[in-house]
Scaffold this active site. Structure first.
Site, short mmCIF file in Angstrom:
data_model
loop_
_atom_site.label_atom_id
_atom_site.label_comp_id
_atom_site.label_asym_id
_atom_site.label_seq_id
_atom_site.Cartn_x
_atom_site.Cartn_y
_atom_site.Cartn_z
N CYS A 80 -23.02 -19.35 30.26
CA CYS A 80 -21.52 -18.84 30.48
C CYS A 80 -21.54 -17.52 31.19
O CYS A 80 -22.24 -16.63 30.40
CB CYS A 80 -20.59 -18.89 29.40
SG CYS A 80 -18.83 -18.25 29.91
N CYS A 86 -15.54 -12.09 27.77
CA CYS A 86 -14.86 -12.71 26.81
C CYS A 86 -14.85 -12.58 25.37
O CYS A 86 -16.14 -12.37 24.87
CB CYS A 86 -15.19 -14.50 27.24
SG CYS A 86 -14.23 -15.70 25.95
N CYS A 89 -17.19 -16.12 22.42
CA CYS A 89 -18.72 -16.18 21.91
C CYS A 89 -19.32 -14.68 21.94
O CYS A 89 -19.52 -14.06 22.87
CB CYS A 89 -19.55 -16.92 22.86
SG CYS A 89 -18.87 -18.63 23.05
N CYS A 172 -14.57 -23.32 30.07
CA CYS A 172 -15.16 -22.69 28.90
C CYS A 172 -16.26 -24.05 28.48
O CYS A 172 -15.96 -24.94 28.32
CB CYS A 172 -14.12 -22.65 27.88
SG CYS A 172 -15.04 -22.03 26.36
N GLN A 309 -11.05 -30.59 11.94
CA GLN A 309 -12.37 -29.80 12.27
C GLN A 309 -12.46 -29.58 13.70
O GLN A 309 -12.26 -30.74 14.28
CB GLN A 309 -13.48 -30.50 11.64
CG GLN A 309 -13.29 -30.51 10.36
CD GLN A 309 -13.56 -29.07 9.37
OE1 GLN A 309 -14.02 -28.02 9.96
NE2 GLN A 309 -13.45 -29.09 7.91
N TYR A 338 -7.27 -28.93 -0.54
CA TYR A 338 -7.12 -28.17 1.04
C TYR A 338 -7.46 -29.64 1.86
O TYR A 338 -8.68 -29.37 2.48
CB TYR A 338 -8.03 -27.18 0.85
CG TYR A 338 -7.69 -26.13 0.29
CD1 TYR A 338 -6.69 -25.01 0.40
CD2 TYR A 338 -8.71 -26.06 -1.21
CE1 TYR A 338 -6.55 -24.11 -0.77
CE2 TYR A 338 -8.31 -25.22 -2.15
CZ TYR A 338 -7.49 -24.12 -1.83
OH TYR A 338 -7.17 -22.97 -2.73
N GLU A 359 -2.58 -30.71 -0.31
CA GLU A 359 -2.39 -29.83 1.01
C GLU A 359 -1.29 -29.60 1.16
O GLU A 359 -0.13 -30.06 0.87
CB GLU A 359 -2.89 -31.09 2.07
CG GLU A 359 -2.50 -30.76 3.40
CD GLU A 359 -3.03 -29.31 4.02
OE1 GLU A 359 -4.26 -29.49 3.92
OE2 GLU A 359 -2.33 -28.66 4.55
N ASP A 413 -11.90 -27.18 0.18
CA ASP A 413 -12.38 -26.89 1.61
C ASP A 413 -11.17 -25.81 1.97
O ASP A 413 -10.54 -26.17 2.80
CB ASP A 413 -12.53 -28.10 2.57
CG ASP A 413 -12.83 -27.70 3.87
OD1 ASP A 413 -12.92 -26.49 4.44
OD2 ASP A 413 -12.65 -28.66 4.68
N CYS A 440 -15.49 -21.49 5.24
CA CYS A 440 -15.82 -20.97 6.60
C CYS A 440 -15.55 -19.55 6.54
O CYS A 440 -15.63 -18.80 7.38
CB CYS A 440 -14.40 -21.57 7.63
SG CYS A 440 -12.77 -21.23 6.64
#
Ligand code: SAH
Length: 485
Positions: A80, A86, A89, A172, A309, A338, A359, A413, A440
């Site tokens: 890119c 940007c 990334c 993108c 996801q 979760y 959840e 999660d 994450c």
């Protein structure tokens, strides 16, 4: 540019020479000068650079790349052309194999530093990061801000790093090609019908964001316009502009009239098609280095507000690893905390006696129940509420048959902030044999694992699954086992 005399005190705007030895959690290069640590934006491990100091703190500083003296052998030219402007990334100049190594190192070091786990242990149990063969075109969700460019024309794109000015991005590389077609159609509709983009500084104008969701297994596309108002003018014209998009299954309008960075507002209205997309996730053989599909799959319906996801290929690897780490034989009771729209729960249910999902988003729970029915799964039950509220209530209610409810495995999660302490305490009291933690955020993972391991568990397996190629975000899966003594 005058080189700094070593005796001088370092100051803003001074130019220093350093070799980048590491990279910080936001992707900036880390190097030392006169014993001081500097974070250098746009530099990667192995670069030898001249850098201009932008900010000094007591024991460290920030700098930006002034001149490249010798580029790192790990540098590549990203696909890119907008990578340096940007904000999406952060590490695309790093060769993909090195990105994986960077992420794995970051997780292990965080577990050592915050979790107090011995480096020998993390080094021994971590399996090689699971990356992608082709780390582009992987995202199934994108949210493009709409605004006015410098020339006064309408633009759709992404925010520049650390700002809210929009860089026009028509294609993108992280998302599918069809997104470009959607954006061009929306901009053309706005232009022709004089629909104003939102101006966040003045709070005027209408269209704030275009959110696109793609289901890769079915090729379905959902488009949602987020507007600063109640309705969109000439709605039929928008529908006409988008109808030609291959796979389009629904157009929605979300109202967000608040002056906020949160993208979606509370009210969503369907203006065309249906208000969900269908996708399918297949299991993969984790024992094989290239993770071939095994044929088992689950179908899901996804509503605009539900979490799903973002990288379908890597999600299949992640879920397959969850099942492997859970080590089910068919009889177990499993909690999936979760659980979102029940994605992991429904795979677990096929290998367990009973699965309970928890959840907090009502719409996701509704999707989870529909997904269970759609897949003919009868041994999964879903609870709406916060994990930290539902678990204690469930276990402490008078008619709770605690023995029957005793879980063999708990899967968690959570979002980036990790698990609430009350949730962790309840988990320890429930005494499952194994806990599989999908995370994450390495820092909250390390914090939570420390609490769980202090509560009688030991670290067994761990692996980075690269869900967010070219960005600094890290997804990790870890299993812990109850100590026998
Ligand atoms: N396991 C799912 C979702 C993971 S994302 C999947 O793989 O798709 C994390 C989910 O936790 C989101 O759906 C979010 O709505 C939910 N969540 C956030 N805080 C929560 C809490 N305190 N209790 C229960 N769920 C929560």
């Amino acid at each position: 540019m005058a080189m700094l005399d070593k005796l001088d005190k370092l100051d803003k705007n001074d130019v220093i020479e350093l070799t980048i030895e590491d990279m910080g959690s936001d992707g900036a290069g880390v190097g030392r000068y006169e014993g001081m640590t500097f974070f250098v934006k746009d530099a990667v491990t192995g670069d030898k650079v001249m850098a201009r100091i932008t900010k000094m703190k007591k024991n460290y500083g920030f700098a930006r790349l002034e001149k490249m003296l010798k580029p790192s052998e790990h540098r590549v030219i990203p696909e890119c052309e907008l990578h340096s402007r940007c904000g999406g990334c952060q590490i695309s100049v790093l060769a993909y194999g090195q990105q994986l190594a960077y992420k794995q190192k970051k997780v292990q070091e965080t577990l050592n530093r915050i979790g107090g786990f011995a480096p020998e242990l993390t080094e021994r149990i971590f399996e090689p990061a699971a990356g992608m063969d082709y780390p582009y075109r992987y995202r199934n969700k994108a949210q493009f801000p709409i605004g006015t460019g410098k020339d006064g024309k309408l633009v759709a794109g992404f925010y520049a790093a650390r700002t809210h000015s929009i860089i026009p991005v028509s294609d993108c590389r992280l998302g599918p090609l069809v997104n470009r077609e959607v954006l061009l159609a929306v901009l053309a509709y706005m232009e022709e019908n004089h629909v104003e983009p939102y101006d966040e500084t003045r709070g005027t104008g209408l269209v704030r964001h275009v959110l696109i969701r793609n289901a890769f297994a079915t090729n379905e596309v959902m488009v949602c316009l987020v507007i600063n108002g109640r309705r969109l003018p000439a709605q039929d014209k928008l529908i006409a502009a988008l109808r030609g998009v291959e796979g389009l299954t629904g157009i929605l309008v979300n109202q967000n009239r608040k002056n906020t960075n949160v993208i979606l507002g509370d009210v969503t209205q369907l203006i065309y098609g249906r208000d969900y997309i269908m996708d399918s996730v297949s299991l993969r053989d984790c024992g094989s280095p290239d993770f071939p599909r095994t044929g088992e799959s689950v179908d899901y319906r996804i509503s605009p507000q539900s979490f799903y996801q973002v990288n379908p290929e890597q999600t299949e690897k992640l879920y397959s690893l969850v099942l492997e780490y859970a080590g089910l034989t068919g009889k177990e009771t499993v909690w999936d905390l979760y659980c979102g729209i029940g994605t992991i729960s429904l795979f677990l249910a096929q290998r367990a006696g009973k699965v309970y999902g928890v959840e907090s988003v009502p719409q996701a729970i509704e999707d989870a129940r529909k997904n269970a029915a759609q897949n003919g799964i009868v041994n999964a039950e879903f609870f709406e509420g916060k994990a930290e509220d539902v678990l204690p209530q469930f276990y402490q209610s008078e008619d709770a048959d605690v023995d029957a409810l005793h879980p063999d495995v708990i899967v968690v999660d959570p979002p980036r902030k990790g698990c609430d302490e009350r949730c962790l305490e309840a988990m320890i009291q429930m005494r499952p044999e194994r806990i599989v933690y999908v995370s994450c955020d390495p820092a909250t993972l390390a914090r939570d694992l420390k609490i769980l391991c202090d509560g009688g568990y030991e670290l067994k397996r761990g692996r980075v699954v690269d869900q967010f190629c070219h960005t600094v975000h890290v997804e990790t899966i870890v299993s812990i086992q109850r100590k026998t003594s």
